[in-house]
Enzyme design. Sequence first.
Site, PDB file in Angstrom:
ATOM      1  N   TYR A 103       0.479   7.217  10.126  1.00 47.86           N
ATOM      2  CA  TYR A 103      -0.928   6.429  10.002  1.00 47.86           C
ATOM      3  C   TYR A 103      -0.629   5.040  10.495  1.00 47.86           C
ATOM      4  O   TYR A 103      -1.730   4.102  11.318  1.00 47.86           O
ATOM      5  CB  TYR A 103      -1.214   5.425   8.290  1.00 47.86           C
ATOM      6  CG  TYR A 103      -2.026   6.969   7.907  1.00 47.86           C
ATOM      7  CD1 TYR A 103      -2.477   7.882   7.928  1.00 47.86           C
ATOM      8  CD2 TYR A 103      -1.824   7.013   6.630  1.00 47.86           C
ATOM      9  CE1 TYR A 103      -2.755   8.861   7.267  1.00 47.86           C
ATOM     10  CE2 TYR A 103      -2.471   7.874   5.814  1.00 47.86           C
ATOM     11  CZ  TYR A 103      -2.024   8.946   5.715  1.00 47.86           C
ATOM     12  OH  TYR A 103      -2.780   9.829   5.022  1.00 47.86           O
ATOM     13  N   LYS A 150      10.003  17.190   5.293  1.00 50.46           N
ATOM     14  CA  LYS A 150       9.335  18.644   6.068  1.00 50.46           C
ATOM     15  C   LYS A 150      10.835  18.616   7.504  1.00 50.46           C
ATOM     16  O   LYS A 150      10.470  18.983   8.364  1.00 50.46           O
ATOM     17  CB  LYS A 150       7.970  18.720   6.540  1.00 50.46           C
ATOM     18  CG  LYS A 150       7.469  18.754   5.992  1.00 50.46           C
ATOM     19  CD  LYS A 150       6.784  20.499   5.275  1.00 50.46           C
ATOM     20  CE  LYS A 150       5.931  21.033   6.528  1.00 50.46           C
ATOM     21  NZ  LYS A 150       5.634  22.667   5.666  1.00 50.46           N
ATOM     22  N   ASP A 169       5.187  20.650   1.189  1.00 48.42           N
ATOM     23  CA  ASP A 169       4.776  21.682   0.865  1.00 48.42           C
ATOM     24  C   ASP A 169       4.645  22.728  -0.344  1.00 48.42           C
ATOM     25  O   ASP A 169       3.746  22.907  -1.346  1.00 48.42           O
ATOM     26  CB  ASP A 169       4.500  22.765   1.549  1.00 48.42           C
ATOM     27  CG  ASP A 169       5.673  23.761   2.552  1.00 48.42           C
ATOM     28  OD1 ASP A 169       6.838  23.072   2.570  1.00 48.42           O
ATOM     29  OD2 ASP A 169       5.269  24.561   2.981  1.00 48.42           O
ATOM     30  N   ASP A 221       0.481   9.769   0.835  1.00 48.16           N
ATOM     31  CA  ASP A 221      -1.103   9.333   0.137  1.00 48.16           C
ATOM     32  C   ASP A 221      -1.164  10.885  -0.240  1.00 48.16           C
ATOM     33  O   ASP A 221      -1.958  10.430  -1.648  1.00 48.16           O
ATOM     34  CB  ASP A 221      -1.351   9.310   1.518  1.00 48.16           C
ATOM     35  CG  ASP A 221      -3.007   9.382   1.420  1.00 48.16           C
ATOM     36  OD1 ASP A 221      -3.576   8.867   0.832  1.00 48.16           O
ATOM     37  OD2 ASP A 221      -3.499   9.110   2.513  1.00 48.16           O
ATOM     38  N   ASP A 267      -1.967  11.135  -4.945  1.00 50.32           N
ATOM     39  CA  ASP A 267      -3.352  11.272  -5.469  1.00 50.32           C
ATOM     40  C   ASP A 267      -3.091  13.228  -6.619  1.00 50.32           C
ATOM     41  O   ASP A 267      -4.324  12.986  -7.594  1.00 50.32           O
ATOM     42  CB  ASP A 267      -4.413  11.713  -4.264  1.00 50.32           C
ATOM     43  CG  ASP A 267      -5.425  10.239  -3.828  1.00 50.32           C
ATOM     44  OD1 ASP A 267      -5.020   9.370  -4.848  1.00 50.32           O
ATOM     45  OD2 ASP A 267      -7.113  10.978  -3.571  1.00 50.32           O
TER      46      ASP A 267
END
Length: 369
Positions: free
Chosen positions: A142, A193, A226, A250, A254
Amino acid sequence: MSAKKLLVLPGDGIGPEVMRQVVRIMTWLDRRRNIRFEITEDLVGGASLTVHNTPIRDEVITRARESDAVLFGSVGDPKWNHIGFDKRPELAILRLRQDLGLFANLRPAKVFDALVDASTLKPDVVRGLDIMIVRESVGGIYFGAPRGIETLPDGTKRGINTEVYTTAEIERVARTAFELARKRNNTVCSVEKCNVMESGLLWKEVITALHASDYSDVTLTHMLADNCAMQLVRAPRQFDVIVTGNLFGDILSDLASMLTGSLGMLPSATLGSRNEAGHMPALYEPIHGSAPDIAGQDIANPIAQILSFAMLLRYSFNMQAEADMIETATSAVLASGLRTADIMSPGMARVGTSVMGEAIVRELDKLQG
Ligand code: NAD
């Protein structure tokens, strides 16, 4: 006991009414447990724009730096939707995070027994769930450069963002996660990852080295992001503390928070680094916004704000007993059948914001004996 300096920033919408319920608990702690807070309250967000023409004043930032902790409500007011992004109420929270150097966002996902049916997952999967996601919140994709949208020679376009992490950035958020785990079930799962991203490879190497040098008493596991998303809905109770970068955090935070049911129940914290004098900048806030659709009606759920205060006691002041009491009292009130509108279910008693706050204080009285 010496006074603890708290900056209280209720903000907009339901912020002030849910914050009033926390003030009841602060008063109770003073009266029944001799714990005093030196409280300064100020305006942020739309409330500050109206009076001071800015979403947050420099002197509020200074006071936040000088405080032991900041308790934040929520900001955002539709009245200000027409103004530019450089002045929006939401800038108040962004500036506080930036100026105080708050890099570790803590999002607990805890299922109260009485609300086990509020989750979209089966009760057997989420009963007793209590996990903490630590998300690096000021670095990664970001904020990484280069970024932008460029036009290619053939007239089509290319969008670019860059995932970037340094050793120091990874180490500081990992330290926060390991320290937290020591106060919980002593287990950290690091998520990246590393199979397809160099930044993920570095993430894993740095955390493994830090674990070996400073935190070998904590159990450390690694998981690909994942797989972690899948495991969070398949068997979420396998986790204690999850630490991950900004982008994966993020999404995963959530996902995890919704395992618990309602927005009105979810607290959060954002922490910075502890300095040599032992001071750690910290801000605590519910994850919900200012809920303008229900503001001023005494129907908002104050529990997310109250649990944010419990986190403040636990992580800024090491007051484990008091934090436990607030969580136990909240759990007992829910078990007794009281519900605000957002968590209402058949057969329960619907109450408003202040009755919920009073009920939690009454339970605290019972626990104190
Ligand atoms: P929101 O979280 O304010 O509300 C979403 C829905 O959940 C609404 O229907 C609301 O009534 C309900 N809700 C939220 N909190 C509740 C509570 N405690 N009890 C009962 N119901 C609750 O999100 P939104 O509507 O997308 O945003 C409203 C404003 O809040 C916007 O201006 C947004 O920018 C701002 N916002 C601020 C923060 C923050 O201060 N950190 C976070 C998110 C949104």
